[in-house]
Design a protein around this motif. Structure first.
Motif, mmCIF file in Angstrom:
data_model
loop_
_atom_site.group_PDB
_atom_site.id
_atom_site.type_symbol
_atom_site.label_atom_id
_atom_site.label_comp_id
_atom_site.label_asym_id
_atom_site.label_seq_id
_atom_site.Cartn_x
_atom_site.Cartn_y
_atom_site.Cartn_z
ATOM 1 N N ASP A 491 -42.155 -69.276 -28.836
ATOM 2 C CA ASP A 491 -42.915 -68.483 -29.759
ATOM 3 C C ASP A 491 -42.499 -67.302 -29.954
ATOM 4 O O ASP A 491 -43.205 -66.298 -30.634
ATOM 5 C CB ASP A 491 -44.166 -68.441 -28.854
ATOM 6 N N ALA A 494 -42.844 -65.730 -33.706
ATOM 7 C CA ALA A 494 -44.382 -65.497 -34.080
ATOM 8 C C ALA A 494 -44.783 -64.379 -33.449
ATOM 9 O O ALA A 494 -45.396 -63.286 -34.101
ATOM 10 C CB ALA A 494 -45.271 -66.585 -33.524
ATOM 11 N N ARG A 497 -43.232 -61.321 -35.401
ATOM 12 C CA ARG A 497 -44.293 -61.059 -36.735
ATOM 13 C C ARG A 497 -45.423 -60.224 -36.437
ATOM 14 O O ARG A 497 -45.874 -59.220 -37.132
ATOM 15 C CB ARG A 497 -44.420 -62.199 -37.310
ATOM 16 N N PHE A 509 -51.985 -61.228 -39.611
ATOM 17 C CA PHE A 509 -51.286 -62.213 -38.683
ATOM 18 C C PHE A 509 -52.302 -63.153 -38.119
ATOM 19 O O PHE A 509 -53.268 -62.792 -37.850
ATOM 20 C CB PHE A 509 -50.437 -61.704 -37.790
ATOM 21 N N ASP A 510 -52.039 -64.449 -37.967
ATOM 22 C CA ASP A 510 -53.062 -65.333 -37.568
ATOM 23 C C ASP A 510 -52.117 -66.510 -37.170
ATOM 24 O O ASP A 510 -51.574 -67.249 -37.657
ATOM 25 C CB ASP A 510 -53.984 -65.995 -38.536
ATOM 26 N N GLY A 511 -52.199 -66.652 -35.499
ATOM 27 C CA GLY A 511 -51.263 -67.642 -35.038
ATOM 28 C C GLY A 511 -51.497 -67.679 -33.406
ATOM 29 O O GLY A 511 -51.877 -66.578 -32.898
ATOM 30 N N PRO A 512 -51.038 -68.638 -32.738
ATOM 31 C CA PRO A 512 -51.077 -68.739 -31.460
ATOM 32 C C PRO A 512 -49.918 -68.416 -30.839
ATOM 33 O O PRO A 512 -48.633 -68.410 -31.290
ATOM 34 C CB PRO A 512 -51.063 -70.349 -31.165
ATOM 35 N N THR A 523 -52.184 -70.093 -23.723
ATOM 36 C CA THR A 523 -52.081 -70.258 -25.051
ATOM 37 C C THR A 523 -53.037 -69.391 -25.819
ATOM 38 O O THR A 523 -54.282 -69.568 -25.344
ATOM 39 C CB THR A 523 -52.305 -71.685 -25.519
ATOM 40 N N ARG A 525 -54.467 -67.403 -29.231
ATOM 41 C CA ARG A 525 -54.465 -67.143 -30.629
ATOM 42 C C ARG A 525 -54.937 -65.708 -31.033
ATOM 43 O O ARG A 525 -55.929 -65.269 -30.737
ATOM 44 C CB ARG A 525 -55.675 -68.176 -31.353
ATOM 45 N N LYS A 527 -55.045 -62.711 -33.930
ATOM 46 C CA LYS A 527 -55.213 -62.518 -35.501
ATOM 47 C C LYS A 527 -55.375 -60.745 -35.521
ATOM 48 O O LYS A 527 -56.049 -60.188 -34.912
ATOM 49 C CB LYS A 527 -56.723 -63.022 -35.812
#
Length: 602
Positions: A491, A494, A497, A509-512, A523, A525, A527
């Motif tokens: 990961d 990500a 980013r 940004f939006d993601g796990p 895990t 998430r 944002k």
């Protein structure tokens, strides 16, 4: 007897011409009167000075300094301005004991003493002495008295002539030494007798009647002539500052003073004067006048600016949205502070009261509740300690139910105080506090955390819920690097980013992300949303992090369950297909066997 610790006569001596006159007179009188000793004495108060004497050979000199204070009878007789005649010293009853002893010590048995007085002041005496008793004739006394008067006149003339010589010599030295211009004028100032310019003015060595044209500029001539006329009329000092033509042809300034020279009848015979160069001072004065004019202009401008500033200040004072008060301390006879008195109050401060004008009234009278709240104590501490105060207080008196922010600064025996109604802000703060408490509870229940990144200061702030979510101590430094350090390798792109979105503040940004938190992997998430100014570029980035580990686990378990079911179904299908294949094979085998059997029968 009568001697004192004064300098010897020769060190006090009169000028040589006077001393020579005294010597000539005493020697002449000694021989004429066939006396044993003759001397001339000078008297100043209680001090008698005999500088020299003429005496018969073999007699000691009586030149010395004597004190008349020890001879009161003798002193009184001299002040009587009559000849003192003593024919026989040992038998005389009109002598001081000290004087009689002094005479006997000097071998003086008879004497005639002629006092010299002028305008009631005893100035000296002429004395003849004899070493034997002697009857002095009236003619001898009269002649000696005339001799004393003529001697004193001659001595006075000698003193005057010598003083004149000394004065002329001192004047010559003064002219040589002084840097001032020296001049002599005629009685009516029409003719200049002489002027020594000393590089200041051009010299005039011969009498001239054109001195006015040569030295005085036309614009100053009336003033100079008026000052001269006044000095001549009053036979008094001439003194004037005026412009003058300098030796180099330019015009400068001089300070001129001249004294009148009078004859014995008091008539003017001329003037003696000196002139100094004051051009530099006059130039400095002119510059000073110009500077003063400029300064006055600046003061006027500053005064106007100050008036405008005061008007603006008054406008601010009247229109500002907070109350402003100038309070003076009110003290008890013992000196402790008991109240304040209003000196000034703007409209807002006035609006906080009962509507009546407050200037001149007591603060505690207008607001009695100050004694039941920290207000009075805080404001009194400002006056007593000289330290500023800034505090908030809830005031529920005189019909008020408000929150106020009070700021006080010391000013003499009082303070300047501002009062701001912050009730609305306090209510908002209470609402925010409630919302924050609700948010914290929500974060704790939902496994949620938030953060705020200031793009200008580059300061990252985490909520308590985010600290708990990421397993960090609350209040420890919040760093974006944590995401890069804790993320699983798969990961990492990500996480990079996410960190770039924080640093740039230009995209979301939006993601796990799978993060190592202690011994477990969570895990999360994440944002991030840039928050722009209104209008303008983004100023901060807001974000949230949600623990979705359970969701991910449930999704994984659900996927595994689905896969197991699909596998079982597939196996069942495969088994059904195998069973069908076996059945078909058996049917085919039986059918083929029957065909073959039938074929064999045929």
């Amino acid at each position: 007897v009568g001697r004192c610790a004064l300098p010897p006569p020769e060190s006090l001596g009169p000028p040589p011409p006077a001393l020579e006159i005294q010597a000539a007179v005493t020697h002449t009188a000694l021989h004429h009167f066939q006396a044993d000793r003759c001397y001339y004495g000078e008297i100043d108060g209680d001090t008698a000075i005999i500088r020299q004497d003429a005496a018969r050979p073999g007699l000691a000199s009586v030149a010395a300094v004597y004190s008349l204070g020890t001879m009161p009878i003798y002193k009184a007789m001299l002040h009587g301005n009559q000849p003192v005649v003593v024919a026989d010293v040992p038998r005389s009853l009109a002598l001081d004991d000290s004087l009689k002893q002094l005479c006997l010590d000097r071998g003086i048995l008879a004497y005639v003493n002629i006092p010299v007085m002028r305008k009631g002041k005893l100035l000296g005496n002429l004395c003849l002495t004899q070493c034997t008793p002697r009857e002095w004739t009236t003619a001898e006394v009269a002649l000696l008295q005339e001799t004393a008067d003529r001697t004193w006149a001659a001595v006075e003339r000698a003193h005057a002539e010598d003083a004149l010589r000394q004065s002329e010599e001192q004047f010559r030295l003064l002219i040589t030494a002084t840097s001032d211009t020296v001049y002599r004028m005629g009685a009516d100032w029409t003719q200049m007798e002489q002027l020594l310019g000393k590089d200041f003015l051009a010299d005039t060595l011969a009498p001239t009647r054109t001195w006015v044209e040569e030295y005085i500029p036309a614009e100053d001539l009336p003033r100079v002539q008026a000052a001269i006329a006044e000095a001549i009329g009053q036979k008094s000092l001439f003194e004037l500052e005026h412009r003058v033509r300098l030796a180099d042809g330019t015009v400068g300034w001089t300070h001129s003073r001249a004294i009148p020279v009078l004859d014995a009848r008091g008539e003017l015979t001329g003037w003696l004067g000196a002139a100094s160069d004051v051009s530099a001072r006059k130039a400095a004065e002119q510059q000073l006048l110009q500077f003063n004019a400029e300064l006055e202009q600046q003061v006027a401008e500053r005064t106007q600016a100050l008036a405008e500033s005061q008007a603006r200040l008054q406008s601010v004072f009247d229109s500002v949205a907070i109350g402003i008060m100038l309070l003076r301390a009110v003290r008890a006879p013992e000196g402790h502070l008991v109240d304040f008195e209003y000196v000034l109050a703007n409209p807002v401060a006035q609006a906080y009261t009962d509507g009546r004008p407050v200037v001149g009234r007591r603060y505690g009278e207008v607001h009695p509740g100050i004694y039941h709240t920290p207000v009075f104590g805080q404001l009194a501490a400002v006056v007593e300690t000289g330290r500023r105060t800034d505090f908030e207080v809830h005031y529920d008196y005189e019909g008020h139910n408000h929150w106020y922010r009070l700021v006080g600064a010391p000013l003499g025996d009082g303070l300047l105080c501002t009062a701001e109604d912050i009730t609305t802000r306090k209510l908002l703060e209470q609402g925010q506090a409630q919302s924050l408490a609700l948010l914290q509870e929500s974060e704790e229940v939902a496994g949620l955390g938030s953060w705020d990144y200031d793009l200008a200061t580059q300061v990252l702030t985490w909520s308590d819920g985010l600290y708990h979510l990421l397993g960090r101590p609350v209040g420890s430094p919040a760093r974006a690097q944590f995401f890069l350090d804790s993320v699983l390798e798969d990961d990492r792109p990500a996480a990079v980013r996410l960190v770039r979105a924080l640093a740039d503040g230009t995209h979301s940004f939006d993601g796990p992300l799978r993060l190592r938190v202690g011994a477990e992997v969570k895990t999360v998430r994440c944002k991030a949303v840039p928050l722009p100014a209104a209008p303008g570029a983004p100023v901060r980035v807001l974000g949230i992090c949600l623990d979705v580990s359970d969701v991910a686990r449930l999704e994984a378990e659900n996927l595994a369950l689905k896969l197991d079911r699909h596998k079982e179904l597939l196996l069942a299908i495969l088994q059904a297909q195998e069973n069908e294949r076996q059945r078909l094979a058996e049917v085919l085998h039986n059918s083929l066997g029957q065909v073959l059997y039938a074929t064999k029968l045929h």
